[in-house]
Design an enzyme around this catalytic site. Sequence first.
Site, PDB file in Angstrom:
ATOM      1  N   ARG A  79       0.835  -1.206   0.000  1.00  0.00           N
ATOM      2  CA  ARG A  79       0.000   0.000   0.000  1.00  0.00           C
ATOM      3  C   ARG A  79       0.872   1.261   0.000  1.00  0.00           C
ATOM      4  NH1 ARG A  79      -5.229  -0.075   1.487  1.00  0.00           N
ATOM      5  NH2 ARG A  79      -5.144   2.001   0.573  1.00  0.00           N
ATOM      6  N   ARG A  81       2.980   3.348  -1.785  1.00  0.00           N
ATOM      7  CA  ARG A  81       3.173   3.449  -3.229  1.00  0.00           C
ATOM      8  C   ARG A  81       4.527   3.998  -3.621  1.00  0.00           C
ATOM      9  NH1 ARG A  81      -2.228   6.790  -3.242  1.00  0.00           N
ATOM     10  NH2 ARG A  81      -1.313   7.150  -1.171  1.00  0.00           N
ATOM     11  N   SER A  89       6.238 -14.977  -7.077  1.00  0.00           N
ATOM     12  CA  SER A  89       4.960 -15.126  -7.787  1.00  0.00           C
ATOM     13  C   SER A  89       4.313 -16.469  -7.494  1.00  0.00           C
ATOM     14  CB  SER A  89       5.210 -15.008  -9.290  1.00  0.00           C
ATOM     15  OG  SER A  89       4.042 -15.343 -10.000  1.00  0.00           O
ATOM     16  N   GLN A  90       3.014 -16.441  -7.226  1.00  0.00           N
ATOM     17  CA  GLN A  90       2.280 -17.707  -7.097  1.00  0.00           C
ATOM     18  C   GLN A  90       1.795 -18.183  -8.465  1.00  0.00           C
ATOM     19  OE1 GLN A  90      -0.811 -16.702  -4.284  1.00  0.00           O
ATOM     20  NE2 GLN A  90       0.388 -17.409  -2.553  1.00  0.00           N
ATOM     21  N   ARG A  91       1.974 -17.331  -9.504  1.00  0.00           N
ATOM     22  CA  ARG A  91       1.587 -17.756 -10.857  1.00  0.00           C
ATOM     23  C   ARG A  91       2.634 -18.691 -11.438  1.00  0.00           C
ATOM     24  NH1 ARG A  91       0.519 -13.242 -15.024  1.00  0.00           N
ATOM     25  NH2 ARG A  91      -0.273 -14.989 -16.226  1.00  0.00           N
ATOM     26  N   ARG A 165      -4.349 -21.043  -7.437  1.00  0.00           N
ATOM     27  CA  ARG A 165      -3.807 -20.266  -6.307  1.00  0.00           C
ATOM     28  C   ARG A 165      -4.851 -19.366  -5.654  1.00  0.00           C
ATOM     29  NH1 ARG A 165      -1.024 -14.804  -8.070  1.00  0.00           N
ATOM     30  NH2 ARG A 165      -2.251 -14.304  -9.873  1.00  0.00           N
ATOM     31  N   ARG A 183      12.735   9.465   2.438  1.00  0.00           N
ATOM     32  CA  ARG A 183      11.509  10.221   2.723  1.00  0.00           C
ATOM     33  C   ARG A 183      10.328   9.260   2.867  1.00  0.00           C
ATOM     34  NH1 ARG A 183       9.251  15.245  -0.943  1.00  0.00           N
ATOM     35  NH2 ARG A 183       8.041  16.236   0.707  1.00  0.00           N
ATOM     36  N   ASN A 187       7.899   7.962   6.329  1.00  0.00           N
ATOM     37  CA  ASN A 187       6.433   7.815   6.368  1.00  0.00           C
ATOM     38  C   ASN A 187       6.052   6.382   6.767  1.00  0.00           C
ATOM     39  OD1 ASN A 187       3.669   8.666   5.731  1.00  0.00           O
ATOM     40  ND2 ASN A 187       3.853   7.330   3.955  1.00  0.00           N
ATOM     41  N   ARG A 192       4.029   2.450  10.607  1.00  0.00           N
ATOM     42  CA  ARG A 192       4.076   0.999  10.837  1.00  0.00           C
ATOM     43  C   ARG A 192       4.833   0.592  12.098  1.00  0.00           C
ATOM     44  NH1 ARG A 192      -0.238  -0.455   7.815  1.00  0.00           N
ATOM     45  NH2 ARG A 192      -0.001   0.182   5.648  1.00  0.00           N
TER      46      ARG A 192
HETATM   47  C1  FAD Z   1      -2.995   1.748  11.395  1.00  0.00           C
HETATM   48  C2  FAD Z   1      -3.337   1.725   9.934  1.00  0.00           C
HETATM   49  C3  FAD Z   1      -4.616   1.330   9.554  1.00  0.00           C
HETATM   50  C4  FAD Z   1      -4.971   1.314   8.194  1.00  0.00           C
HETATM   51  N1  FAD Z   1      -6.224   0.914   7.828  1.00  0.00           N
HETATM   52  C5  FAD Z   1      -6.580   0.917   6.518  1.00  0.00           C
HETATM   53  C6  FAD Z   1      -7.892   0.520   6.118  1.00  0.00           C
HETATM   54  O1  FAD Z   1      -8.722   0.180   6.929  1.00  0.00           O
HETATM   55  N2  FAD Z   1      -8.161   0.527   4.794  1.00  0.00           N
HETATM   56  C7  FAD Z   1      -7.267   0.934   3.846  1.00  0.00           C
HETATM   57  O2  FAD Z   1      -7.587   0.937   2.650  1.00  0.00           O
HETATM   58  N3  FAD Z   1      -6.008   1.295   4.201  1.00  0.00           N
HETATM   59  C8  FAD Z   1      -5.641   1.303   5.492  1.00  0.00           C
HETATM   60  N4  FAD Z   1      -4.372   1.670   5.850  1.00  0.00           N
HETATM   61  C9  FAD Z   1      -3.402   1.997   4.796  1.00  0.00           C
HETATM   62  C10 FAD Z   1      -3.225   3.530   4.623  1.00  0.00           C
HETATM   63  O3  FAD Z   1      -4.440   4.138   4.267  1.00  0.00           O
HETATM   64  C11 FAD Z   1      -2.172   3.838   3.539  1.00  0.00           C
HETATM   65  O4  FAD Z   1      -2.618   3.300   2.308  1.00  0.00           O
HETATM   66  C12 FAD Z   1      -0.813   3.237   3.845  1.00  0.00           C
HETATM   67  O5  FAD Z   1      -0.456   3.466   5.184  1.00  0.00           O
HETATM   68  C13 FAD Z   1       0.224   3.841   2.906  1.00  0.00           C
HETATM   69  O6  FAD Z   1       0.471   5.168   3.325  1.00  0.00           O
HETATM   70  P1  FAD Z   1       0.758   6.347   2.317  1.00  0.00           P
HETATM   71  O7  FAD Z   1      -0.324   6.509   1.321  1.00  0.00           O
HETATM   72  O8  FAD Z   1       1.071   7.551   3.169  1.00  0.00           O
HETATM   73  O9  FAD Z   1       2.126   5.845   1.624  1.00  0.00           O
HETATM   74  P2  FAD Z   1       2.617   6.051   0.137  1.00  0.00           P
HETATM   75  O10 FAD Z   1       1.696   5.443  -0.829  1.00  0.00           O
HETATM   76  O11 FAD Z   1       4.050   5.558   0.117  1.00  0.00           O
HETATM   77  O12 FAD Z   1       2.568   7.599  -0.081  1.00  0.00           O
HETATM   78  C14 FAD Z   1       3.482   8.460   0.622  1.00  0.00           C
HETATM   79  C15 FAD Z   1       2.933   9.860   0.611  1.00  0.00           C
HETATM   80  O13 FAD Z   1       2.921  10.341  -0.745  1.00  0.00           O
HETATM   81  C16 FAD Z   1       1.757  11.141  -0.941  1.00  0.00           C
HETATM   82  N5  FAD Z   1       0.945  10.497  -1.988  1.00  0.00           N
HETATM   83  C17 FAD Z   1       1.131   9.263  -2.521  1.00  0.00           C
HETATM   84  N6  FAD Z   1       0.211   9.036  -3.476  1.00  0.00           N
HETATM   85  C18 FAD Z   1      -0.571  10.115  -3.514  1.00  0.00           C
HETATM   86  C19 FAD Z   1      -1.711  10.478  -4.284  1.00  0.00           C
HETATM   87  N7  FAD Z   1      -2.252   9.665  -5.186  1.00  0.00           N
HETATM   88  N8  FAD Z   1      -2.262  11.690  -4.085  1.00  0.00           N
HETATM   89  C20 FAD Z   1      -1.765  12.539  -3.170  1.00  0.00           C
HETATM   90  N9  FAD Z   1      -0.690  12.269  -2.390  1.00  0.00           N
HETATM   91  C21 FAD Z   1      -0.104  11.077  -2.574  1.00  0.00           C
HETATM   92  C22 FAD Z   1       1.027  11.211   0.385  1.00  0.00           C
HETATM   93  O14 FAD Z   1       1.487  12.357   1.077  1.00  0.00           O
HETATM   94  C23 FAD Z   1       1.490   9.980   1.099  1.00  0.00           C
HETATM   95  O15 FAD Z   1       1.421  10.080   2.508  1.00  0.00           O
HETATM   96  C24 FAD Z   1      -4.014   1.692   7.196  1.00  0.00           C
HETATM   97  C25 FAD Z   1      -2.719   2.090   7.610  1.00  0.00           C
HETATM   98  C26 FAD Z   1      -2.378   2.109   8.949  1.00  0.00           C
HETATM   99  C27 FAD Z   1      -0.990   2.520   9.350  1.00  0.00           C
END
Ligand code: FAD
Length: 252
Positions: A79, A81, A89-91, A165, A183, A187, A192
């Site tokens: 998640r 990004r 890969s499980q494929r 799978r 950076r 985050n 985490r």
């Molecule tokens: C305790 C906890 C509970 C969670 N529960 C859920 C849940 O119930 N459901 C769920 O779906 N997810 C959940 N998450 C996942 C969370 O929503 C984030 O997807 C995940 O933590 C990745 O964080 P991020 O987007 O900051 O990181 P990255 O994707 O690495 O992004 C880093 C930073 O880049 C910027 N950024 C990246 N992409 C974009 C964009 N498209 N637009 C604008 N800015 C951007 C933002 O500032 C972001 O903080 C949970 C996370 C935690 C820690």
Amino acid sequence: MKVKLLSYTPEPEKVISMAAKLCYSAVGVDDIEKNLTDESIDKFLNMLINIGHESPLEHVSFTFAVEEISRACSHQIVRHRIASYSQQSQRYVKLNQFEYIIPQEINEIEEAREVFIDAMKKDQETYDKLVDILFEKHYNNLIKSGKNEKEAKRDAEKKAIEDARYVFPNACETKMVFTMNTRSLYNFLDHRCCERAQWEIRELATEMLRQLKQVAPILFKNSGPNCVKGPCPEGKMTCGEIVSIREKFKNL
Ligand SMILES: Cc1cc2nc3c(=O)[nH]c(=O)nc-3n(C[C@H](O)[C@H](O)[C@H](O)COP(=O)(O)OP(=O)(O)OC[C@H]3O[C@@H](n4cnc5c(N)ncnc54)[C@H](O)[C@@H]3O)c2cc1C
């Protein structure tokens, strides 16, 4: 869980300092480098992070190999990004007996452990059955379409395992290599290492931070959950353990 820092940008703290100093300097990188000392790097990086000038942190990346984690955990990792990932890969890899992660809360109750292991066995049996059924179907079709036996066998197996799978559970063990810049790592570690993150990714993040502190102690000295740097931002969801958490990350 196995966590290994595979590689990282050499002299990470120096590279970030030079990149950032260049922004505020009339001279070039050679002169900047000449005047850098461990002390000035420490002072400068602290200032940089405090004022929130974070883009120079992107010049330095760290690559980790992680094994013996669940697919539930790897799903949480990807998640994030702002990173690069490679995952087993499980494929393409047929799992004759898939490995799985048992959460400690389940493992320590005998009855729960038995139910869990039973479910894993059933999943494997279902996978094996589906592979057999699908293999036969694809093999016959491929032979009919003119493929030779060797090619038909290879292609039919691949087609069979990529659909079979789907029965594998979140517990399934996986391996991955990923690279994050500093950076993005900040985050990742903010979120985490926090008690609100699930135990598995929290264990992973904490071990990553322990290894990062060894190779870049200045950069990561204040890393960890947000409460290490200031007040807890979690409001009602706070774990209420701020003192012991700060102590834990100070001594990591
Ligand atoms: C305790 C906890 C509970 C969670 N529960 C859920 C849940 O119930 N459901 C769920 O779906 N997810 C959940 N998450 C996942 C969370 O929503 C984030 O997807 C995940 O933590 C990745 O964080 P991020 O987007 O900051 O990181 P990255 O994707 O690495 O992004 C880093 C930073 O880049 C910027 N950024 C990246 N992409 C974009 C964009 N498209 N637009 C604008 N800015 C951007 C933002 O500032 C972001 O903080 C949970 C996370 C935690 C820690």
